[in-house]
Write a protein that holds these residues in place. Structure first.
Motif, short mmCIF file in Angstrom:
data_model
loop_
_atom_site.label_atom_id
_atom_site.label_comp_id
_atom_site.label_asym_id
_atom_site.label_seq_id
_atom_site.Cartn_x
_atom_site.Cartn_y
_atom_site.Cartn_z
N UNK A 4 0.87 -1.18 0.00
CA UNK A 4 0.00 0.00 0.00
C UNK A 4 0.90 1.22 0.00
N UNK A 5 0.58 2.19 -0.85
CA UNK A 5 1.43 3.37 -1.01
C UNK A 5 0.63 4.64 -0.74
N UNK A 14 -5.66 5.54 8.13
CA UNK A 14 -6.88 4.83 7.73
C UNK A 14 -6.53 3.43 7.23
N UNK A 15 -5.49 3.36 6.39
CA UNK A 15 -5.06 2.06 5.85
C UNK A 15 -4.66 1.11 6.98
N UNK A 44 0.54 -8.09 3.45
CA UNK A 44 0.32 -6.70 3.07
C UNK A 44 1.26 -5.79 3.84
N UNK A 45 1.76 -4.77 3.16
CA UNK A 45 2.70 -3.84 3.74
C UNK A 45 2.26 -2.41 3.44
N UNK A 46 2.57 -1.51 4.35
CA UNK A 46 2.25 -0.09 4.13
C UNK A 46 3.56 0.68 4.06
N UNK A 156 -1.77 -0.02 18.54
CA UNK A 156 -1.55 -0.73 17.27
C UNK A 156 -1.79 0.13 16.04
N UNK A 157 -2.75 1.05 16.14
CA UNK A 157 -3.15 1.80 14.93
C UNK A 157 -2.47 3.17 14.86
#
Lengths: 269, 744
Positions: A4-5, A14-15, A44-46, A156-157
């Motif tokens: 995710x970019x 949000x992601x 998945x990676x951000x 965590x977020x």
């Protein structure tokens, strides 16, 4: 594997809120090793690479460092070197240029690795981290951010967005003790920053997190060798040391006393 | 075909690709290593090949009682010790290994393997196999393993004269000693002595009379740890069976030894094995003899297709190490400084398998005698099995371990006698025509020039202030006996192809062969091409180790060039150096030519932290005649950098036999930031012969630093000289060693 970019802090938080299992990657110097060693796996990676607002740095008043500002920028920036020389020195002490070109301010704090150079200086400098999530933004002193081995007080977020370092009013010294290669991590990391008539001494890389003892620091008599020695000995005796490849607990206890004393004499010059 | 690299630096003129046939040209003026134009072993692939992962023992000693494989996909090929029942045992000096074992002897021993279509599939499959074990007691330290009643690592000793690097072995039944080597100068021969001296204080020394004329005796014990080679490129092998022939493409320093050992393992004629060696990204001894080749060949046979094996970094650390050692030196001298006698006891920890440990033990034994005259010398070297990963060839090959002890002891003797340490050395040096302890007469001896040069580099003045300064002079042998053959073929296009089995590890072998051939043939270097080692195409050579290639291959090549002039299109050259030592007396020829070197250091020690700050680290290596000045200097610098890491940083650590730092964060090697103090010289003399110098500057570096540190009162016995070891050596502080156990 999906990357995710996101391009803004709002996008990132949000992601992340939607995908709490997706690691956030800043410079990748720490996560890259963990992935290579099979310690971290994810589908998945951000990536923060496109979040340009995190790369900003301002020095009007306090020093405001975006989470994606690299170690190398902090090391070389003229204003940082002039006004916050202790911060520049601590980031310059990390590994090698090829690591410092990638490693970031946000990353080094979020990793909370006991053997990093910058945390002790950031704690000694009264730095404050700004932390964002879908629930809003909050500020946490770096002293309260790193709470143990690879653990922080973040949820965590949450995402570190920037770190604010107050403009210092006195001298700052960073002492890195290397017991092996010059590229090695510290066996002890001592930061001392003078604020008016007082000093903040912080010792890192010898235990689970950076240690600061305000009551001990309050005994400081600037320029007094006995005072510096006493404070060094008190720091040495209060910390619960680790053993690792860079030194035994007994050796660390010994050198912390020496290094704190030397740092205190250096800031009093 | 692999493209060979040029050692030339930008600014030194245009770089060339001297190129196997078909190689593309290198970017002019830019080192092809930097532009990624070299194809290494790890870059070699075969279409259709599957991938191998080795399943390794988690216990240091015991039996595998079962495997749980229910989770493996149907197409995964699973290999165990059951698959090796038709294979022969192997080992370059002692046949004590099997390709896959039911009885693992160290943490990391290969007990099974999986082969799958992709590297990722193989990795996942290996993680799905569960292993059941029955553990037995284990032993890790060399002194523990040689103690009477110690747990035996191997129930019996193996010998085999068919192995590729065999010489006379002296295994000691009922002990973990797989080889015992001795030197006894004439007056000390034929005594009634115990075969094994298992302790460090021997009150019943049968040879004590050797010291009768000594006024002063220094008798001290030193220790060196296991260390890692850290080649940048890991071990990488491709294997394929073609019409009953085995073809292996692999990074190895020993192509012909490899061919012989693989043929023996699989019961083939040597001609039915082909070994091709692309360029290697470093080896330092780690890529000698059988490593990943036999298991990959076995997997290819079972899979019926090509198979590839590339080790992970932690596997490279565990594959083979530098031998840990305990070395006791007893040196006796007269009051005037004349050396009388020397005794050495070297306890060499070879781990679970002998590999070339017997050879290392032998070399450790005589290198510790040093370039000095004695009335009497007695050496006892023991190659000892333990449950650590196997020790093997390592740049310096045993010499480092005993020279660390021996040259520290010379300075201790100087202190005791009150004689300047450089003068004491000078007084006792071997000169042209003197006899070494093996009975060899020294020729081309340059020790005094080397000593003076190293002393001058740190401003050593006779009886001056020597605080912070240390000077060392050494000798080191070369593989003897050995053989080298070379062939030069005139190609149809008018160029000359050099066919030689010298492997390019990164040391510039291709450059060396090109330059020499051009010189001997009296042609330009661009008229010479070099063929990568391929046992189907190039003639025999013993191996690319021991700093022997330039010395031996240069003469084989000169012979080939002469032969070519006689025969027109193909010239053969052959040289051999004969010799070897009697394992019971150490008399004979240890080395057909000697590697001679010196080193010096100037430094400060922080007396509160124990941190050593080097201002000068210098080494001088005798080269005779230099073929490639830049390449020679790189070899000297590289040796010093390795010596610096050995002296200050490098130590493999174990907990119950499990290596705890098999990565480059927890195990430090010297970095670019650590080498600023290094200066050096490659010593040439007019008309000198070609000498090897690939490792001469490794062994003298640690004792040069150690001797300089000792001038401040820090008497460090164990490598590496970590700051806390330095402090403990003076203050007697009880700083415990970092995590890991003391091998003693």
């Amino acid at each position: 594997m999906t990357w995710h970019l996101p391009t803004s802090v709002d996008d990132v938080v949000r992601t992340r809120a939607e995908r709490p299992e997706a690691p956030i990657v800043a410079g990748g110097t720490f996560l890259g090793i963990l992935v290579r060693q099979g310690l971290v796996e994810a589908d998945e990676w951000i990536s923060l690479q496109r979040v340009t607002e995190l790369t900003r740095m301002h020095s009007a008043g306090d020093l405001s460092v975006g989470a994606m500002v690299t170690h190398r920028r902090l090391e070389l920036d003229d204003t940082v070197r002039t006004i916050w020389p202790g911060v520049a020195a601590a980031f310059k002490a990390v590994a090698s240029p090829r690591v410092r070109n990638r490693a970031t301010m946000g990353g080094v704090l979020a990793d909370a690795d006991y053997a990093s150079d910058p945390p002790s200086m950031l704690v000694a400098s009264n730095a404050v981290a700004e932390i964002a999530s879908v629930r809003g933004t909050r500020r946490v002193p770096v002293e309260d951010l790193i709470i143990g081995h690879y653990s922080t007080s973040m949820e965590e977020d949450e995402l570190i967005t920037r770190v604010v370092v107050p403009r210092p009013t006195g001298a700052a010294v960073y002492r890195k003790l290397r017991t092996r290669s010059q590229e090695d991590r510290p066996a002890s990391s001592v930061a001392a920053v003078v604020h008016g008539e007082t000093v903040r001494v912080v010792v890192g890389a010898v235990s689970d997190r950076p240690y600061h003892f305000a009551d001990v620091c309050s005994q400081w008599r600037p320029g007094d060798l006995d005072s510096a020695r006493e404070i060094g000995e008190e720091y040495a005796s209060r910390i619960d040391y680790i053993d690792d490849n860079r030194g035994s607990a007994a050796y660390r206890r010994h050198v912390v006393g020496v290094e704190v004393r030397r740092a205190l004499m250096a800031v009093a010059r | 075909m692999t493209q060979r690299a040029d050692q030339t630096r930008p600014g030194d003129g245009p770089a060339r690709a001297y190129d196997g046939p078909g190689a593309s040209s290198a970017v002019r003026g830019i080192n092809p290593r930097i532009t990624a134009q070299i194809s290494y072993s790890i870059d070699s692939t075969i279409p259709g090949e599957w991938h191998l992962r080795i399943i390794r023992s988690a216990i240091p000693a015991g039996r595998v009682t079962g495997f749980q494989t229910a989770l493996l996909d149907d197409d995964v090929i699973f290999l165990t010790a059951d698959d090796v029942s038709d294979l022969n045992t192997f080992g370059c000096q002692i046949a004590d290994q099997v390709v896959l074992t039911r009885e693992p002897k160290f943490v990391g021993d290969a007990i099974a393997a999986v082969v799958a279509p992709t590297a990722r599939d193989a990795r996942v499959a290996a993680s799905l196999v569960e292993v059941d074990y029955e553990a037995v007691p284990s032993v890790f330290g060399e002194m523990d393993a040689i103690a009477p009643g110690a747990q035996l690592v191997h129930a019996k000793h193996y010998t085999s004269e068919s192995d590729s690097a065999y010489f006379d072995m002296r295994p000691q039944d009922g002990t973990n000693v797989c080889h015992r080597f001795r030197i006894r100068t004439p007056a000390l021969q034929g005594r009634d002595e115990p075969e094994v001296v298992p302790h460090l204080d021997d009150p019943d020394d049968a040879l004590a009379d050797a010291f009768a004329d000594a006024d002063v005796i220094v008798d001290e014990v030193f220790h060196t740890p296991a260390a890692a080679h850290v080649p940048m490129e890991p071990h990488a092998t491709n294997a394929q069976w073609v019409d009953g022939r085995l073809e292996v493409t692999t990074g190895t320093q020993t192509p012909f030894n490899m061919r012989q050992d693989l043929a023996h393992i699989f019961g083939l004629a040597a001609e039915d094995v082909r070994v091709v060696v692309p360029f290697m990204g470093g080896a330092f001894g780690a890529k000698t003899f059988i490593r990943t080749e036999a298991i990959t060949a076995l997997a290819a046979r079972k899979a019926g297709r090509p198979v590839r094996c590339v080790l992970d970094r932690d596997e490279v650390f565990n594959e083979v190490t530098r031998h840990p050692s305990t070395v006791r030196i007893k040196l006796g001298a007269k009051r005037d400084g004349t050396f009388v006698a020397k005794r050495i006891w070297a306890y060499v920890n070879t781990g679970a398998y002998a590999d070339c440990g017997p050879g290392v033990a032998q070399k450790m034994g005589y290198a510790g005698v040093g370039p000095y005259r004695f009335d009497h010398v007695a050496v006892d070297s023991y190659c000892i099995y333990t449950n650590l990963p196997p020790g093997g060839a390592f740049r310096g090959y045993g010499a480092m371990q005993s020279i660390w002890a021996a040259e520290r002891v010379v300075d201790m003797m100087a202190d005791k006698l009150g004689i300047d340490a450089v003068e004491l050395r000078r007084q006792n040096l071997l000169h042209e025509g003197d006899t070494f302890c093996t009975g060899e007469v020294m020729h081309d001896a340059r020790f005094e020039e080397l000593l003076d040069d190293a002393a001058a580099a740190v401003g050593w003045e006779k009886d001056g202030d020597r605080r912070g300064k240390g000077v060392v002079v050494i000798l080191k042998g070369m593989q003897t006996p050995s053989k080298a053959e070379a062939r030069i073929e005139l190609l149809p296009d008018g160029r000359y192809e050099v066919q030689a089995a010298t492997a390019d590890i990164g040391q510039g072998a291709g450059e060396m062969l090109t330059r020499l051939a051009a010189e001997y043939l009296k042609v330009e270097v661009d008229q010479v091409v070099v063929c990568a080692p391929d046992t189907d195409r190039v003639p025999y050579d013993t191996r690319t180790t021991s700093s022997r290639s330039t010395h031996m291959m240069s003469r084989a090549l000169a012979d080939a060039a002469r032969d070519l002039q006689v025969h027109g299109t193909i010239g053969h050259g052959y040289v051999s150096n004969d010799g070897g030592l009697d394992p019971d007396t150490g008399q004979g020829i240890a080395s057909s030519h000697w590697h001679q070197g010196s080193a010096s250091a100037e430094l400060e020690v922080d007396d509160e932290t124990g941190i050593i700050s080097l201002s000068t680290l210098y080494a001088c290596s005798y080269a005779g005649k230099v073929i490639n000045k830049h390449g020679a200097e790189l070899q000297n610098e590289g040796s010093m950098i390795l010596g610096l890491g050995t002296a200050l940083f490098e130590e493999l650590q174990y907990t119950e036999g499990q290596m705890t730092n098999p990565n480059l964060s927890d195990y430090n090697i010297a970095s670019a930031l650590d080498v600023a103090s290094i200066r050096h010289r490659v010593m040439e003399v007019p008309g000198g012969e070609v000498h090897g110098l690939g490792e001469t500057a490794v062994p003298p570096v640690p004792p040069a630093i150690g001797n300089a540190v000792a001038t401040f009162g820090y008497d460090v016995r164990d490598l590496p000289m970590t700051p806390e070891r330095v402090l403990a050596a003076r203050l007697g502080d009880t700083f415990q060693s970092p995590t890991g156990e003391d091998p003693q």
